[in-house]
Structures are given as C-alpha cells and as structure tokens.
Design a protein around this motif. Structure first.
Motif, PDB file in Angstrom:
ATOM      1  N   UNK A 174     -32.190 -11.393 -13.057  1.00 52.39           N
ATOM      2  CA  UNK A 174     -31.111 -12.219 -12.933  1.00 52.39           C
ATOM      3  C   UNK A 174     -30.470 -12.728 -14.132  1.00 52.39           C
ATOM      4  N   UNK A 175     -31.099 -12.592 -15.539  1.00 50.24           N
ATOM      5  CA  UNK A 175     -30.573 -12.578 -16.690  1.00 50.24           C
ATOM      6  C   UNK A 175     -29.514 -11.426 -16.914  1.00 50.24           C
ATOM      7  N   UNK A 176     -29.869 -10.126 -16.430  1.00 52.54           N
ATOM      8  CA  UNK A 176     -29.147  -9.002 -16.669  1.00 52.54           C
ATOM      9  C   UNK A 176     -27.851  -9.017 -15.880  1.00 52.54           C
ATOM     10  N   UNK A 177     -27.837  -9.682 -14.446  1.00 48.49           N
ATOM     11  CA  UNK A 177     -26.687  -9.777 -13.820  1.00 48.49           C
ATOM     12  C   UNK A 177     -25.883 -10.684 -14.448  1.00 48.49           C
ATOM     13  N   UNK A 178     -26.226 -11.884 -15.180  1.00 49.11           N
ATOM     14  CA  UNK A 178     -25.623 -12.850 -15.706  1.00 49.11           C
ATOM     15  C   UNK A 178     -24.748 -12.151 -17.029  1.00 49.11           C
ATOM     16  N   UNK A 179     -25.489 -11.470 -17.867  1.00 47.17           N
ATOM     17  CA  UNK A 179     -24.818 -10.875 -18.859  1.00 47.17           C
ATOM     18  C   UNK A 179     -23.795  -9.773 -18.405  1.00 47.17           C
ATOM     19  N   UNK A 180     -23.915  -9.335 -17.272  1.00 44.18           N
ATOM     20  CA  UNK A 180     -22.785  -8.324 -16.746  1.00 44.18           C
ATOM     21  C   UNK A 180     -21.828  -9.057 -16.258  1.00 44.18           C
ATOM     22  N   UNK A 181     -22.052 -10.271 -15.441  1.00 44.40           N
ATOM     23  CA  UNK A 181     -21.058 -11.166 -14.947  1.00 44.40           C
ATOM     24  C   UNK A 181     -19.908 -11.535 -16.151  1.00 44.40           C
ATOM     25  N   UNK A 182     -20.754 -12.086 -17.420  1.00 41.66           N
ATOM     26  CA  UNK A 182     -20.004 -12.627 -18.369  1.00 41.66           C
ATOM     27  C   UNK A 182     -19.061 -11.565 -18.987  1.00 41.66           C
ATOM     28  N   UNK A 183     -19.605 -10.137 -19.170  1.00 43.74           N
ATOM     29  CA  UNK A 183     -18.909  -9.213 -19.442  1.00 43.74           C
ATOM     30  C   UNK A 183     -17.555  -8.806 -18.616  1.00 43.74           C
ATOM     31  N   UNK A 184     -17.843  -8.923 -17.406  1.00 42.40           N
ATOM     32  CA  UNK A 184     -16.652  -8.641 -16.444  1.00 42.40           C
ATOM     33  C   UNK A 184     -15.686  -9.650 -16.471  1.00 42.40           C
ATOM     34  N   UNK A 185     -16.212 -10.964 -17.016  1.00 42.46           N
ATOM     35  CA  UNK A 185     -15.180 -12.259 -16.778  1.00 42.46           C
ATOM     36  C   UNK A 185     -14.242 -12.103 -18.148  1.00 42.46           C
ATOM     37  N   UNK A 186     -14.962 -11.617 -19.248  1.00 43.28           N
ATOM     38  CA  UNK A 186     -14.383 -11.363 -20.394  1.00 43.28           C
ATOM     39  C   UNK A 186     -13.310 -10.282 -20.561  1.00 43.28           C
ATOM     40  N   UNK A 187     -13.712  -9.213 -19.859  1.00 48.48           N
ATOM     41  CA  UNK A 187     -12.763  -7.907 -19.939  1.00 48.48           C
ATOM     42  C   UNK A 187     -11.787  -8.014 -18.595  1.00 48.48           C
ATOM     43  N   UNK A 188     -11.991  -8.544 -17.651  1.00 42.74           N
ATOM     44  CA  UNK A 188     -11.393  -8.564 -16.425  1.00 42.74           C
ATOM     45  C   UNK A 188     -11.503  -7.211 -15.515  1.00 42.74           C
ATOM     46  N   UNK A 189     -12.598  -6.578 -15.680  1.00 42.54           N
ATOM     47  CA  UNK A 189     -12.740  -5.393 -14.785  1.00 42.54           C
ATOM     48  C   UNK A 189     -13.338  -5.940 -13.547  1.00 42.54           C
ATOM     49  N   UNK A 190     -13.089  -4.848 -12.741  1.00 43.74           N
ATOM     50  CA  UNK A 190     -13.610  -5.384 -11.333  1.00 43.74           C
ATOM     51  C   UNK A 190     -15.092  -5.080 -10.955  1.00 43.74           C
TER      52      UNK A 190
END
Length: 209
Positions: A174-190
């Motif tokens: 879940x922590x991994x998923x959270x980090x990935x979602x934060x990066x997606x939010x920052x970059x705007x990638x899908x």
C-alpha cells in the motif's frame, strides 16, 4: 614539465573526439589512450601509464562505469578518476563517492568546464555537484521527488511489480501504491508504465549492474 597522461573511457565516438580535442589543445594534458567499454579500460590501464581517467558511467550493454572505476581503483589506486555522465540519476553521486572517485561532471549542465574539473582534480581537489541537474518530467521534475519516491521509481523501471518493490524496499504494498500515486499526481502521467518509461528516457532513474 611532464604532461599529465589521460585515458578517455566513453562509448560514444563524438564524445571521445571532443575530449581528445580539449586534451590536445590544453597544453597540460596528453592522451594516453581511449576505450569504448569498461573491459577495454581495464586492459588499457594495465598497458599504459595514466594519471587521470575520464570515465563515462553508462556504457554498452548496460555496462557500469562506476564499477569499472572501482576495479581500477583496486589495482591502480593512484590514478585519479572523473565520472562523466549526462544522466540525472541521483544514486550515482553517492556511489561515486563511496568508490573514491575524485570528481563528478555532468556533460550538459555543469558550470565548470571539463578542463577546469581536470585541473582541480589533479591539484588534489574533489569536484562534486550538490545534486543532479533538474530534469523535466511531465508537470514536475526530478528535484520535486522524495528519495523514497526515486527508489520506487528506479525499481519500476526494472519492470518490478508493486509487491516486488515492497519486498525489495521493506515497505508495504500500500505504501508503494501511495508513492506511485503521488508521483502520478505530480507529473500528470496517466499510469505507472508511462511514468517509468518517461523517467528512464530522461535519465532520471537508470538501473545498471
């Protein structure tokens, strides 16, 4: 005064030619030899007299210039080495220091010229940037990522699943998923695949042996 013998290790022909030009025009340095791979570099340092090596980090077939430098330090510890790269991979700065590489130079973004770094290095100084160059990644940049996010992103570029990344880093999935979602939010990638591919293309995270 004896000129300083320099070995160039870089897999790109144009880069080797440019470094050769700088060396020949300097009046202080002379070319001792060139190599396009780590294995060639190891053979060369045992065949010629060298004072300084310009060592590219990412070479053919994922070959690791930092580990080549470590092997050279083990057999020729007096040879000074400048790690050279155009990639913004943050972990390479730390690894280069651990190996004992004297200086680190970014090809496109360092404020010092390569000759200035060579002069400082041969005078006994260590030249290192405070951080990798800023590289745009979608709506964000590498400098806006946390250390942990970069660690997760680096493993993503290897094609590792969330569960595998969690096991590798000793954190929950879940922590991994959270980090990935934060990066997606920052970059705007899908999605994570787009994020990983773009990060690798831009040299922000590069996994080599």
């Amino acid at each position: 005064m004896r000129k300083i013998n320099v070995i160039i290790v870089d897999d790109q022909y144009m880069a080797r030619q440019l470094f050769e030009l700088y060396i020949k025009s300097s009046g202080r340095y002379q070319l001792a030899g060139t190599a396009s791979s780590g294995q060639q570099a190891l053979s060369l340092v045992q065949a010629v007299s060298a004072d300084l090596i310009l060592m590219d980090i990412l070479m053919p077939d994922g070959e690791n210039g930092l580990e080549t430098a470590a092997r050279i330090k083990a057999i020729r510890p007096w040879i000074r080495i400048i790690a050279v790269t155009s990639m913004a991979e943050a972990s390479w700065l730390k690894r280069a220091r651990e190996i004992g590489i004297e200086s680190f130079w970014y090809k496109e973004s360092s404020k010092e010229t390569i000759l200035e770094v060579m002069d400082c290095t041969m005078n006994g100084d260590s030249v290192y940037p405070d951080q990798p160059p800023k590289v745009k990644l979608g709506l964000s940049s590498n400098t806006e990522f946390t250390q942990r996010e970069l660690e997760v992103l680096r493993l993503m570029t290897r094609g590792m699943s969330n569960s595998s990344i969690a096991g590798e880093l000793g954190i929950s999935e879940n922590t991994v998923k959270s980090h990935i979602q934060h990066m997606l939010d920052k970059t705007g990638y899908k999605n994570r695949t787009e994020l990983a591919i773009e990060a690798r293309i831009r040299g922000i995270v590069v996994s080599i042996p």
